[in-house]
Design an enzyme around this catalytic site. Sequence first.
Site, PDB file in Angstrom:
ATOM      1  N   LYS A  10     -42.859 -65.804 -31.233  1.00 34.65           N
ATOM      2  CA  LYS A  10     -41.478 -66.287 -32.009  1.00 34.65           C
ATOM      3  C   LYS A  10     -41.649 -66.531 -33.504  1.00 34.65           C
ATOM      4  CE  LYS A  10     -40.035 -68.769 -27.772  1.00 34.65           C
ATOM      5  NZ  LYS A  10     -39.781 -69.954 -27.217  1.00 34.65           N
ATOM      6  N   CYS A  11     -42.641 -66.239 -33.954  1.00 32.45           N
ATOM      7  CA  CYS A  11     -42.854 -66.400 -35.580  1.00 32.45           C
ATOM      8  C   CYS A  11     -42.855 -65.184 -36.428  1.00 32.45           C
ATOM      9  CB  CYS A  11     -44.213 -67.206 -35.887  1.00 32.45           C
ATOM     10  SG  CYS A  11     -44.769 -67.223 -37.406  1.00 32.45           S
ATOM     11  N   GLY A  12     -41.955 -65.137 -37.191  1.00 30.56           N
ATOM     12  CA  GLY A  12     -41.841 -63.864 -38.179  1.00 30.56           C
ATOM     13  C   GLY A  12     -43.236 -63.367 -38.763  1.00 30.56           C
TER      14      GLY A  12
END
Length: 137
Positions: A10-12
């Site tokens: 979920k983390c860019g």
Amino acid sequence: MSMTIYHNPKCGTSRNTLEMIRKSGVEPQVIEYLKTPPSREELVDLIKRTGLPVRDILRQKGTPYDELGLGEDRWTDDQLIDFMMEHPILINRPIVVSEKGVRLCRPSEKVLDLLPKDIGSFTKEDGEVVSSGAPDA
């Protein structure tokens, strides 16, 4: 070359780091640390190998950091690690382990020093272009 990434899909920043590793020709072991957190011993070892203070591995954004009062100086490193074990979301990401070392890859281009080869330029999800090559003379 073997590599491991402690990853949050979920983390860019974590996604960008993973794609740079793959662009270098390596398929890393991907550990989604929120689903499979490291053991305390593994976490302590990772932190030590990054060369960073424990506090620098704490993630603030999107975590219970403020609610737990972790910004206060009263917490020991062992206590901060206890909090990370109880709330793995507090572990900053991505952490990459390679034969060349261990890094907290924030920003994601910190992974470039760990890669087996130059990947040229890479366009992050936000459109920023990073280059692993030497600057033009």
